[in-house]
Design an enzyme around this catalytic site. Structure first.
Site, PDB file in Angstrom:
ATOM      1  CE  LYS A 182      -3.827  -2.382   2.365  1.00 59.55           C
ATOM      2  NZ  LYS A 182      -4.705  -2.385   3.557  1.00 59.55           N
TER       3      LYS A 182
ATOM      4  CG  ASN B 262      -3.526  -2.533   7.041  1.00 61.60           C
ATOM      5  OD1 ASN B 262      -3.431  -1.975   5.957  1.00 61.60           O
ATOM      6  ND2 ASN B 262      -4.535  -3.334   7.354  1.00 61.60           N
TER       7      ASN B 262
ATOM      8  CG  HIS C 177      -4.925  -6.411  -0.355  1.00 68.41           C
ATOM      9  ND1 HIS C 177      -6.120  -6.507   0.315  1.00 68.41           N
ATOM     10  CD2 HIS C 177      -5.010  -7.273  -1.415  1.00 68.41           C
ATOM     11  CE1 HIS C 177      -6.900  -7.379  -0.312  1.00 68.41           C
ATOM     12  NE2 HIS C 177      -6.260  -7.855  -1.368  1.00 68.41           N
TER      13      HIS C 177
ATOM     14  CE1 TYR D 136      -9.465  -3.257   0.708  1.00 69.08           C
ATOM     15  CE2 TYR D 136      -8.792  -1.184  -0.271  1.00 69.08           C
ATOM     16  CZ  TYR D 136      -8.487  -2.325   0.440  1.00 69.08           C
ATOM     17  OH  TYR D 136      -7.207  -2.547   0.882  1.00 69.08           O
TER      18      TYR D 136
ATOM     19  CD  GLU E  83      -8.551  -9.295  -3.537  1.00 68.82           C
ATOM     20  OE1 GLU E  83      -7.348  -9.628  -3.416  1.00 68.82           O
ATOM     21  OE2 GLU E  83      -9.290  -9.082  -2.557  1.00 68.82           O
TER      22      GLU E  83
END
Ligand code: IDP
Length: 162
Positions: A20, A123, A126, A60, A137
């Site tokens: 990310k 965080n 992914h 998402y 995905e």
């Protein structure tokens, strides 16, 4: 020579891993990729991109009613991400273990999130949460021609037939 991948389709399981924007900004790309390489998984797709809102909203879609959804989209579009497809035996489940709990405060040391982060809103990485989710995905993030078929010379060492 025998085509092992065709005989053992489980070894062809794939997952989508994304570093990310905070992971890219903090120069963690190399360290994170190294963990997947040294575990023995095979890299079959890799690119860096500034993610569009359209792609993010599809990625998402299950979270769109969550209170944190708008800030999640802001975070994910705050800079480039590095997205990868890794292949191997039980790669989806093993990657989730390697990445650690969604909330880094609860992630074990030794996991990516447990070693590199402390807050759920940043965080670092992914990882797809199921083989079906991974397939969805991967199709969303990659064109099929961007996923490369190649023979890994250590495959007979890292993985037993039966
Ligand atoms: P996962 O990324 O571990 O699969 P999900 O529940 O699918 O976890 O959430 C997707 C992402 O949304 C998380 O990785 C995190 O970046 C963000 N997120 C989840 N819960 C929260 C929260 O409570 N506050 C802020 N961001 C969150």
């Amino acid at each position: 020579h025998r085509n092992k991948s065709a005989a053992f389709p489980d070894e062809r399981e794939r997952t989508l891993i994304a570093i990310k924007p905070d992971g890219v900004q903090r120069r963690l790309v190399g360290q994170i990729m190294q963990r997947f390489e040294q575990r023995g998984f095979k890299l079959v797709g890799l690119k860096m991109l500034q993610v569009s809102e359209d792609l993010l909203s599809q990625h998402y879609c299950e979270l769109r009613t969550k209170p944190f959804y708008p800030s999640l989209l802001d975070y994910m579009s705050s800079g480039p991400v590095v997205v990868m497809v890794w292949e191997g035996h039980k790669v989806v489940q093993t990657s989730r273990t390697m990445v650690g709990h969604t909330n880094p405060a609860e992630a074990q040391a030794g996991t990516v999130r447990g070693d590199f982060s402390f807050h759920v809103s940043r965080n670092v990485v992914h990882a797809s949460d199921s083989p079906e989710g991974a397939q969805r995905e991967i199709q969303l993030w990659f064109q099929s021609k961007e996923l490369l078929k190649w023979e890994c010379c250590d495959q007979t060492i890292t993985c037993e037939d039966a």
